[in-house]
Design a protein around this motif. Structure first.
Motif, mmCIF file in Angstrom:
data_model
loop_
_atom_site.group_PDB
_atom_site.id
_atom_site.type_symbol
_atom_site.label_atom_id
_atom_site.label_comp_id
_atom_site.label_asym_id
_atom_site.label_seq_id
_atom_site.Cartn_x
_atom_site.Cartn_y
_atom_site.Cartn_z
ATOM 1 N N LEU A 10 0.829 -1.181 -0.022
ATOM 2 C CA LEU A 10 -0.003 -0.062 -0.059
ATOM 3 C C LEU A 10 0.991 1.323 0.076
ATOM 4 N N LYS A 11 0.372 2.434 -0.595
ATOM 5 C CA LYS A 11 0.949 3.691 -0.272
ATOM 6 C C LYS A 11 0.575 4.078 1.069
ATOM 7 N N ALA A 12 1.611 4.750 1.527
ATOM 8 C CA ALA A 12 1.367 5.376 2.970
ATOM 9 C C ALA A 12 0.023 6.112 3.062
ATOM 10 N N GLY A 13 -0.788 5.617 3.948
ATOM 11 C CA GLY A 13 -2.004 6.184 4.415
ATOM 12 C C GLY A 13 -3.055 5.405 3.610
ATOM 13 N N GLY A 14 -2.776 4.653 2.669
ATOM 14 C CA GLY A 14 -3.836 3.776 1.929
ATOM 15 C C GLY A 14 -4.565 2.858 2.527
ATOM 16 N N LEU A 15 -4.436 2.320 3.615
ATOM 17 C CA LEU A 15 -5.234 1.490 4.145
ATOM 18 C C LEU A 15 -6.701 1.595 4.540
#
Length: 105
Positions: A10-15
């Motif tokens: 995931l991209k940072a903050g994507g969860l």
């Protein structure tokens, strides 16, 4: 039944967004998954790593799904949350099975 597993990132903050979309998966995508020959999908997370486990009916099942129009639309939305490579596809790698055990309850 064939078992397959992949890791994705995931991209940072994507969860949170990734979870929200999967909590509201499109019925037409579920139908396409079934039509493609994918019997089961489970995704585990250890942010930012995702592990996708699936059971498929034949080796081409994932290729059929990824080539479908509905998955193309879903993938475009998922790219907001996923780390992607230079082609725009999610960064992923297939896991190789080391051990499997089934017991009878």
């Amino acid at each position: 039944m064939i078992r397959r597993a992949f890791t994705m990132r995931l991209k940072a903050g994507g969860l949170a967004g990734y979870r929200e979309k999967h909590d509201n998966i499109w019925p037409e995508l579920v139908q396409e998954i079934e039509r493609s020959g994918i019997a089961q999908i489970t995704i585990f997370e250890n942010d930012p790593v995702l592990v996708l486990y699936s059971q498929i009916n034949d080796p081409e099942a994932w290729d059929r799904l990824w080539a479908s129009e509905v998955h193309g639309r879903w993938g475009a939305i998922m790219n907001e949350f996923m780390a992607v490579d230079e082609t725009g596809a999610p960064e992923f790698s297939e896991l190789r099975e080391v051990f499997h055990l089934e017991t009878s309850p």
